[in-house]
Design a protein around this motif. Structure first.
Motif, PDB file in Angstrom:
ATOM      1  N   GLU A 195     -14.457   3.687  -4.518  1.00  0.00           N
ATOM      2  CA  GLU A 195     -15.917   3.847  -4.447  1.00  0.00           C
ATOM      3  C   GLU A 195     -16.595   2.493  -4.337  1.00  0.00           C
ATOM      4  O   GLU A 195     -17.534   2.317  -3.540  1.00  0.00           O
ATOM      5  N   ARG A 196     -16.142   1.530  -5.113  1.00  0.00           N
ATOM      6  CA  ARG A 196     -16.730   0.186  -5.080  1.00  0.00           C
ATOM      7  C   ARG A 196     -16.520  -0.463  -3.718  1.00  0.00           C
ATOM      8  O   ARG A 196     -17.424  -1.123  -3.194  1.00  0.00           O
ATOM      9  N   ILE A 197     -15.332  -0.278  -3.153  1.00  0.00           N
ATOM     10  CA  ILE A 197     -15.037  -0.850  -1.842  1.00  0.00           C
ATOM     11  C   ILE A 197     -15.937  -0.223  -0.771  1.00  0.00           C
ATOM     12  O   ILE A 197     -16.497  -0.927   0.080  1.00  0.00           O
ATOM     13  N   LEU A 198     -16.083   1.093  -0.807  1.00  0.00           N
ATOM     14  CA  LEU A 198     -16.899   1.774   0.196  1.00  0.00           C
ATOM     15  C   LEU A 198     -18.367   1.372   0.090  1.00  0.00           C
ATOM     16  O   LEU A 198     -19.043   1.171   1.103  1.00  0.00           O
ATOM     17  N   THR A 199     -18.849   1.246  -1.130  1.00  0.00           N
ATOM     18  CA  THR A 199     -20.232   0.803  -1.324  1.00  0.00           C
ATOM     19  C   THR A 199     -20.415  -0.601  -0.778  1.00  0.00           C
ATOM     20  O   THR A 199     -21.408  -0.897  -0.095  1.00  0.00           O
ATOM     21  N   PHE A 248     -14.450   1.537   8.303  1.00  0.00           N
ATOM     22  CA  PHE A 248     -15.750   1.865   8.871  1.00  0.00           C
ATOM     23  C   PHE A 248     -15.985   3.375   8.853  1.00  0.00           C
ATOM     24  O   PHE A 248     -17.055   3.840   8.456  1.00  0.00           O
ATOM     25  N   ALA A 249     -14.980   4.143   9.275  1.00  0.00           N
ATOM     26  CA  ALA A 249     -15.119   5.597   9.301  1.00  0.00           C
ATOM     27  C   ALA A 249     -15.350   6.152   7.906  1.00  0.00           C
ATOM     28  O   ALA A 249     -16.214   7.016   7.698  1.00  0.00           O
ATOM     29  N   GLU A 250     -14.603   5.639   6.924  1.00  0.00           N
ATOM     30  CA  GLU A 250     -14.768   6.102   5.547  1.00  0.00           C
ATOM     31  C   GLU A 250     -16.132   5.684   4.992  1.00  0.00           C
ATOM     32  O   GLU A 250     -16.774   6.422   4.246  1.00  0.00           O
ATOM     33  N   ALA A 251     -16.578   4.484   5.367  1.00  0.00           N
ATOM     34  CA  ALA A 251     -17.893   4.012   4.901  1.00  0.00           C
ATOM     35  C   ALA A 251     -18.993   4.898   5.455  1.00  0.00           C
ATOM     36  O   ALA A 251     -19.957   5.239   4.748  1.00  0.00           O
ATOM     37  N   MET A 252     -18.895   5.280   6.732  1.00  0.00           N
ATOM     38  CA  MET A 252     -19.886   6.168   7.328  1.00  0.00           C
ATOM     39  C   MET A 252     -19.907   7.516   6.621  1.00  0.00           C
ATOM     40  O   MET A 252     -20.968   8.060   6.312  1.00  0.00           O
TER      41      MET A 252
END
Length: 211
Positions: A12-16, A57-61
């Motif tokens: 979660e921290r990485i994606l944020t 990028f895909a996971e962040a989106m």
């Protein structure tokens, strides 16, 4: 905290962090090192969770998209359908700093989708989910008698198209368009089909936890 919980918290921290870095400097300038530094994790740990920039990028989106419905109250059947629809419209416009960040991510996705098949598939899938989100509320309003019977798919398409167009002008800080104008324009366009007053509802933002 269990090992699984720690891993989930790290992810979660990485994606944020990825959302923030991509929105700040653009995907083409993002490196895994920059995201790791921003997240406060090692590059090795980042690669453990995401082995390529494209997957990150895909996971962040997807992560950003999942948060879009946090404050709409769309799961609360006690709210009038018009109020929920108004909250959805507001959440699909760059109405605050967090949503402006989400919009920057969307704009990055649009650019990548022009040249990258995987990004194009992701963009279309996210639009399908947005369309279903709007359509679900419209169908609920029809079933409850709040809205007149209408072409649900057509209304959904109109809402998304207007939010995209007016949202882009808000992002550009076009002096001819402000948030109130954007919201009222969208509402006047869909009100006849729904059989409701063409005045955007004054609904306080929902502050419930994410669904």
């Amino acid at each position: 905290m269990t090992k699984a919980e720690r891993a989930l918290e790290t992810r979660e921290r990485i994606l944020t962090a990825a959302c923030e870095v991509i929105a700040d400097i653009g995907f083409e300038h993002v490196s895994m090192r920059k995201v790791a530094e921003h997240a406060g994790v090692s590059k090795a740990l980042l690669h453990y969770h995401f082995d390529t920039r494209e997957k990150l990028f895909a996971e962040a989106m997807t992560h950003s998209f999942a948060k879009t419905g946090t404050d709409t109250g769309s799961e609360d059947d006690s709210l009038p359908a018009a109020d929920v629809l108004a909250r959805i419209v507001r959440s699909m416009l760059p109405t605050d700093a967090e949503l402006r960040q989400d919009w920057k991510l969307w704009q990055e996705l649009w650019v990548r989708a022009l040249r990258d098949a995987a990004a194009r598939v992701l963009a279309v899938d996210l639009y399908d989910q947005l369309h279903a989100w709007v359509a679900g509320v419209v169908e609920r309003g029809i079933a409850s008698g709040e809205f007149t019977d209408c072409d649900v798919a057509e209304v959904g398409t109109l809402v998304l198209a207007l939010c995209d167009g007016l949202g882009n002008r808000l992002m550009l800080e076009d002096p001819r368009i402000d948030l109130a104008t954007a919201q009222s324009t969208i509402w006047r366009a869909i009100a006849p089909a729904l059989g409701i007053a063409p005045v955007f509802p004054e609904v306080a933002p929902e502050v419930s936890p994410a669904v």
